[in-house]
Design a protein around this motif. Structure first.
Motif, PDB file in Angstrom:
ATOM      1  N   PHE A  25       0.826  -1.205   0.000  1.00 17.23           N
ATOM      2  CA  PHE A  25       0.000   0.000   0.000  1.00 17.23           C
ATOM      3  C   PHE A  25       0.865   1.261   0.000  1.00 17.23           C
ATOM      4  O   PHE A  25       0.645   2.181  -0.799  1.00 17.23           O
ATOM      5  N   LEU A  26       1.862   1.313   0.874  1.00 16.73           N
ATOM      6  CA  LEU A  26       2.707   2.503   0.960  1.00 16.73           C
ATOM      7  C   LEU A  26       3.574   2.663  -0.283  1.00 16.73           C
ATOM      8  O   LEU A  26       3.822   3.788  -0.736  1.00 16.73           O
ATOM      9  N   ASP A  27       4.035   1.549  -0.847  1.00 16.02           N
ATOM     10  CA  ASP A  27       4.810   1.622  -2.087  1.00 16.02           C
ATOM     11  C   ASP A  27       3.940   2.164  -3.229  1.00 16.02           C
ATOM     12  O   ASP A  27       4.419   2.919  -4.084  1.00 16.02           O
ATOM     13  N   ILE A  74      -1.600   7.995   7.161  1.00 14.78           N
ATOM     14  CA  ILE A  74      -0.139   7.945   7.098  1.00 14.78           C
ATOM     15  C   ILE A  74       0.469   8.204   8.474  1.00 14.78           C
ATOM     16  O   ILE A  74       1.388   7.507   8.904  1.00 14.78           O
ATOM     17  N   VAL A  75      -0.066   9.193   9.175  1.00 10.92           N
ATOM     18  CA  VAL A  75       0.436   9.471  10.523  1.00 10.92           C
ATOM     19  C   VAL A  75       0.189   8.277  11.437  1.00 10.92           C
ATOM     20  O   VAL A  75       1.053   7.910  12.243  1.00 10.92           O
ATOM     21  N   GLN A  76      -0.970   7.658  11.314  1.00 10.88           N
ATOM     22  CA  GLN A  76      -1.260   6.468  12.126  1.00 10.88           C
ATOM     23  C   GLN A  76      -0.223   5.372  11.883  1.00 10.88           C
ATOM     24  O   GLN A  76       0.223   4.699  12.822  1.00 10.88           O
ATOM     25  N   ARG A  79       3.070  -0.501  15.130  1.00  9.88           N
ATOM     26  CA  ARG A  79       3.914  -1.490  15.804  1.00  9.88           C
ATOM     27  C   ARG A  79       5.102  -1.952  14.976  1.00  9.88           C
ATOM     28  O   ARG A  79       6.129  -2.349  15.513  1.00  9.88           O
ATOM     29  N   SER A  80       4.971  -1.918  13.656  1.00  9.08           N
ATOM     30  CA  SER A  80       6.035  -2.418  12.791  1.00  9.08           C
ATOM     31  C   SER A  80       7.040  -1.325  12.444  1.00  9.08           C
ATOM     32  O   SER A  80       6.676  -0.280  11.902  1.00  9.08           O
ATOM     33  N   ASP A 101       8.978   3.263   9.253  1.00  9.03           N
ATOM     34  CA  ASP A 101      10.003   3.913   8.432  1.00  9.03           C
ATOM     35  C   ASP A 101       9.463   4.294   7.049  1.00  9.03           C
ATOM     36  O   ASP A 101       9.744   5.388   6.543  1.00  9.03           O
ATOM     37  N   LEU A 102       8.688   3.396   6.445  1.00  9.15           N
ATOM     38  CA  LEU A 102       8.109   3.697   5.132  1.00  9.15           C
ATOM     39  C   LEU A 102       7.139   4.872   5.211  1.00  9.15           C
ATOM     40  O   LEU A 102       7.142   5.760   4.348  1.00  9.15           O
ATOM     41  N   ALA A 103       6.303   4.878   6.251  1.00  7.18           N
ATOM     42  CA  ALA A 103       5.321   5.949   6.399  1.00  7.18           C
ATOM     43  C   ALA A 103       5.998   7.284   6.694  1.00  7.18           C
ATOM     44  O   ALA A 103       5.596   8.326   6.158  1.00  7.18           O
ATOM     45  N   VAL A 104       7.023   7.256   7.537  1.00  5.80           N
ATOM     46  CA  VAL A 104       7.750   8.494   7.861  1.00  5.80           C
ATOM     47  C   VAL A 104       8.350   9.107   6.591  1.00  5.80           C
ATOM     48  O   VAL A 104       8.373  10.329   6.424  1.00  5.80           O
TER      49      VAL A 104
END
Length: 232
Positions: free
Chosen positions: A130-132, A148-150, A155-156, A161-164
């Motif tokens: 999804f993030l990719d 995205i902030v959530q 937990r992962s 890191d991907l979301a940040v």
């Protein structure tokens, strides 16, 4: 539908890979054995084949098939597009071909409400896909600041890191507002991660962090807040 149910029955689901449990086996067969195999076989290189695929394969039609088999199944298609739980890259890379369908982006955009609710419940593999996807679709990404902030405080670590990495593409004020909300109302881990990210976003968050530190009762979060304040 009947053909893919025959496939599911005759193969006894040997070498069958379930991507998303709520969807029936025949959906997996029609996407993996029909759509993906067809795209692979022609590689979108043969003009006539490419035209046929684009004309006759759409997510809207796949949703119609699901609804025809069982009305409640259609609601699961948006999540089926992304879930890859336990799949090797061999399957994951090929399944991404589904995003090349002509209505993929518009279909996903029409179903953002369910994605906002359910993406956090997908596997790490599904959230990664999804993030990719969002990296390549900034217009859709900008509509999902809360999600995205959530994910930045989940937990992962992989997903965090991907979301940040996507935060810079969002409206800074939106990101800060949602992080500040988690700083006050989140779980202890969420408060700690929110403090770290707010410190990264700039010194204008110093007053908020200092106030949170003053009010915080849990020692582990106090330490994270103290580190965030010192950073600024």
């Amino acid at each position: 539908i009947r053909l893919d149910k025959v496939y599911a029955s005759t193969t006894q689901q040997i070498n069958y890979k379930e991507l998303y449990a709520p969807d029936p086996a025949w959906v997996h067969y029609i996407v993996v054995d029909a759509l993906v195999t067809l795209q692979q076989g022609h590689g979108f290189n043969e003009i006539d084949s490419k035209k046929q695929i684009k004309q006759h394969w759409t997510l809207a039609k796949l949703e119609q098939l699901l609804a025809a088999d069982e009305p409640t199944l259609a609601q699961h298609l948006p999540l089926f597009l992304f879930e890859r739980v336990g799949c090797s890259s061999y399957y994951t890379d090929r399944m991404d071909l589904i995003f090349k369908l002509s209505d993929a982006d518009s279909y996903i955009e029409q179903h953002l409400d369910i994605l906002k609710q359910e993406i956090p419940n997908l596997s790490v593999d599904g959230q990664t896909v999804f993030l990719d996807y969002l990296k390549r679709k900034p217009a859709i990404l900008k509509q999902l600041p809360e999600l995205i902030v959530q994910l930045t405080i989940g937990r992962s670590k992989t997903i965090r890191d991907l979301a940040v990495s996507l935060l810079s593409q969002l409206n800074a004020e939106d990101s800060q507002n949602y992080l500040q909300s988690y700083l006050v109302n989140g779980s202890s881990k969420e408060r700690g991660f929110a403090a770290e990210l707010l410190a990264r976003l700039g010194e204008h968050n110093l007053a908020v962090l200092e106030q949170a530190l003053e009010n915080e009762k849990q020692k582990s979060v106090q330490q994270m807040l103290s580190m965030a304040v010192k950073r600024l």
